[in-house]
Design a protein around this motif. Structure first.
Motif, PDB file in Angstrom:
ATOM      1  N   ALA A   5       0.843  -1.199   0.000  1.00 50.30           N
ATOM      2  CA  ALA A   5       0.000   0.000   0.000  1.00 50.30           C
ATOM      3  C   ALA A   5       0.873   1.242   0.000  1.00 50.30           C
ATOM      4  CB  ALA A   5      -0.892   0.000   1.226  1.00 50.30           C
ATOM      5  N   SER A   7       0.629   4.722   1.205  1.00 46.04           N
ATOM      6  CA  SER A   7      -0.184   5.623   2.020  1.00 46.04           C
ATOM      7  C   SER A   7       0.205   7.060   1.720  1.00 46.04           C
ATOM      8  CB  SER A   7       0.055   5.329   3.496  1.00 46.04           C
ATOM      9  OG  SER A   7       1.337   5.788   3.836  1.00 46.04           O
ATOM     10  N   ARG A  85      -2.177  -0.696 -10.155  1.00 41.43           N
ATOM     11  CA  ARG A  85      -3.435  -0.774  -9.389  1.00 41.43           C
ATOM     12  C   ARG A  85      -4.548  -0.908 -10.420  1.00 41.43           C
ATOM     13  NH1 ARG A  85      -2.511   0.946  -4.174  1.00 41.43           N
ATOM     14  NH2 ARG A  85      -0.321   0.517  -3.813  1.00 41.43           N
ATOM     15  N   ASP A  88      -9.064  -0.270  -9.983  1.00 37.36           N
ATOM     16  CA  ASP A  88      -9.319   0.509  -8.764  1.00 37.36           C
ATOM     17  C   ASP A  88      -9.185   1.997  -9.116  1.00 37.36           C
ATOM     18  OD1 ASP A  88      -9.774   1.272  -6.186  1.00 37.36           O
ATOM     19  OD2 ASP A  88      -7.873   0.513  -5.375  1.00 37.36           O
ATOM     20  N   THR A 101      -7.294   9.778  -4.392  1.00 36.17           N
ATOM     21  CA  THR A 101      -7.988   8.724  -3.642  1.00 36.17           C
ATOM     22  C   THR A 101      -8.610   7.740  -4.625  1.00 36.17           C
ATOM     23  OG1 THR A 101      -8.429  10.291  -1.890  1.00 36.17           O
ATOM     24  CG2 THR A 101      -9.735   8.275  -1.867  1.00 36.17           C
ATOM     25  N   SER A 104     -11.215   2.085  -3.816  1.00 35.43           N
ATOM     26  CA  SER A 104     -11.051   1.209  -2.654  1.00 35.43           C
ATOM     27  C   SER A 104     -10.906   1.993  -1.355  1.00 35.43           C
ATOM     28  CB  SER A 104      -9.812   0.334  -2.847  1.00 35.43           C
ATOM     29  OG  SER A 104      -8.680   1.184  -2.989  1.00 35.43           O
ATOM     30  N   GLU A 106      -8.235   3.815  -0.686  1.00 39.67           N
ATOM     31  CA  GLU A 106      -6.811   4.065  -0.471  1.00 39.67           C
ATOM     32  C   GLU A 106      -6.415   5.446  -1.022  1.00 39.67           C
ATOM     33  OE1 GLU A 106      -2.557   1.987  -1.576  1.00 39.67           O
ATOM     34  OE2 GLU A 106      -4.422   1.167  -2.361  1.00 39.67           O
ATOM     35  N   SER A 107      -5.467   6.081  -0.335  1.00 40.82           N
ATOM     36  CA  SER A 107      -4.962   7.375  -0.818  1.00 40.82           C
ATOM     37  C   SER A 107      -3.537   7.195  -1.337  1.00 40.82           C
ATOM     38  CB  SER A 107      -4.937   8.393   0.315  1.00 40.82           C
ATOM     39  OG  SER A 107      -6.243   8.715   0.686  1.00 40.82           O
TER      40      SER A 107
END
Ligand SMILES: Cc1cc2nc3c(=O)[nH]c(=O)nc-3n(C[C@H](O)[C@H](O)[C@H](O)COP(=O)(O)OP(=O)(O)OC[C@H]3O[C@@H](n4cnc5c(N)ncnc54)[C@H](O)[C@@H]3O)c2cc1C
Length: 420
Positions: A5, A7, A85, A88, A101, A104, A106-107
């Motif tokens: 991930a 972040s 990705r 998404d 963003t 999903s 996630e940022s």
């Protein structure tokens, strides 16, 4: 296919939003100048970036393998150290904070962002347009669905005689379908080609058995669950097994608009493909870029602009000194006809058409010109099956050369000798 991930505190050097040719070429452009910076590619479709022209040609006709459309195999992205990705999509952009963003939740934090979100097919606005059997052509699975629907003998009604409508008409006619094209204007491609050259396209298709209904729109589509007829604005009822809608596309500017970027017929960029937001670039179908040669902003919905614009944007993001300044170019294949077009004819330019060669031979050129000085200036030119001429056309457009109308029309005068 995604890995660790990313972040908001773990900033990527580059985030590319979009899963088309522009996105794939941007990776190449970045890697030419930056071997190490982290790259994340975010896509909406659940597949690797791919090219769309074969969807209305080789793939639709069954001549090309489906796998041939992908710009690179999956291993290439790993080799380039690209994090994918897939499926998404980005749902919002905070350009001040440099954060995208995803659906999903996630940022992704970025230093540099490319918006390569392309275009979507415009929906047909008519009752019944949501019935089964009303198909569009933008994505790979839609091409595969159409191929299946064009089983020999199917009755196909195509709405719109633009590039997609005509290429689909050619594929359907070649597959043995009975094809009718409904078009509100008086000829195919009227806005780009004008009546004379548009008329040649109509004749080409008629010679392959295609029927046109010009001057008619779609009043409604009938059927209980599946479309079984198209009713035109003149009240004509066209029984059908499949309806294909090709009524244009709209650039996917939602992310940019939501983030307050300048949007006007696409995401507005400068000649380096930089948007109005710091650290954000745009390229491909979605970008309205500043053309130095043409002296105006242009948005181009064609393959070469995705290919070259994607590369240029990647290079520009990686710090190279880039001015993106091509003469717009596109190609099309229909039946045994291949054509290439280069240039840009602004709306309201009053351009006239000069033909070179005999259209009925299916080997000719057409130029869109405006009077200037003793002759004419070429705004755009196209060849039909007269290969190795498009570079000369691009040169004429780029140099704003004034040429004699008669010499331009004379196939005996080489294009690079027009002014001598
Ligand atoms: C059937 C067909 C035939 C064509 N034939 C020709 C031809 O013969 N000659 C020619 O010159 N041109 C042709 N074109 C045009 C050419 O394919 C396009 O100009 C080109 O695909 C544009 O590439 P792009 O990457 O900018 O956008 P696209 O190809 O539209 O790709 C954009 C991608 O971004 C994704 N995306 C959108 N929003 C988001 C988001 N928020 N988050 C993540 N991903 C997102 C989309 O799902 C899509 O996968 C054809 C197009 C089609 C559809």
């Amino acid at each position: 296919m995604s890995s660790a991930a990313n972040s908001a505190t773990d900033r990527s050097a580059y985030v590319i939003v979009g899963g088309g040719l522009t996105a794939a070429r941007a990776v190449e452009g970045i890697r030419e100048h930056d071997a190490k910076g982290s790259i994340v590619v975010v896509t909406e479709e659940d597949r690797l970036p791919y090219e769309r022209p074969p969807l209305s040609k080789g793939v639709l006709k069954g001549d090309d393998e489906v796998d041939s459309v992908f710009t690179h195999p999956e291993a290439w992205y790993a080799d380039q150290d690209v994090e994918l990705r897939l499926g998404d999509p980005a749902t919002s952009l905070d350009a001040d904070e440099h954060v995208v963003t995803l659906r999903s939740g996630e940022s992704l934090s970025y230093e540099k962002l490319l918006l390569a979100t392309g275009s979507s097919a415009r929906a047909l606005d008519a009752p019944g347009a949501d019935l089964d059997g009303v198909l569009y052509l933008r994505e790979l699975q839609e091409s595969m669905a159409l191929k299946e629907a064009f089983a020999d003998g199917a009755r196909v009604v195509i709405v719109g005689a633009g590039w997609i409508g005509l290429e689909v008409a050619a594929a359907a006619a070649d597959a043995g379908c009975s094809v009718t094209v409904v078009e509100p204007q008086a000829a195919p491609l009227l806005g780009v080609m004008g009546e004379q050259v548009g008329g040649w396209f109509a004749d080409l298709h008629r010679s392959h058995g295609v029927t046109f209904r010009f001057g008619e729109g779609v009043s409604r589509i009938e059927g209980t669950e599946r479309a079984d007829a198209v009713v035109t604005t003149t009240g004509e009822r066209l029984p059908t097994d499949v309806v294909v809608v090709g009524v244009g596309i709209t650039p996917n500017t939602g992310l940019a608009q939501g983030a307050g970027l300048e949007v006007d017929n696409g995401i507005v960029t400068d000649a380096r493909l930089r948007t109005s937001a710091d650290g954000v670039w745009a390229a491909g179908d979605v970008a309205n870029w500043e053309s130095t040669t043409l002296g105006t902003h242009v948005r181009v919905e064609h393959w070469a602009n995705a290919n070259d614009g994607g590369l240029a944007a990647g290079r520009s993001m990686a710090g190279a000194d880039v001015t993106y300044d091509p003469v717009p170019f596109f190609f099309s294949d229909q039946y045994d006809v291949g054509l290439e077009y280069a240039g840009h004819v602004p709306r309201g330019s009053g351009a006239e058409v000069v033909l070179r060669g005999e259209p009925s031979s299916n080997e000719f050129m057409a130029f869109w010109v405006v009077p200037e000085g003793d002759g004419v200036r070429v705004l755009a030119g196209m060849h039909v099956n007269v290969w190795d001429t498009i570079d000369a056309v691009q040169q004429l457009v780029r140099d704003r050369t004034v040429v004699g109308r008669d010499r331009l029309a004379d196939p005996a005068v080489a294009l690079d000798q027009l002014t001598s």
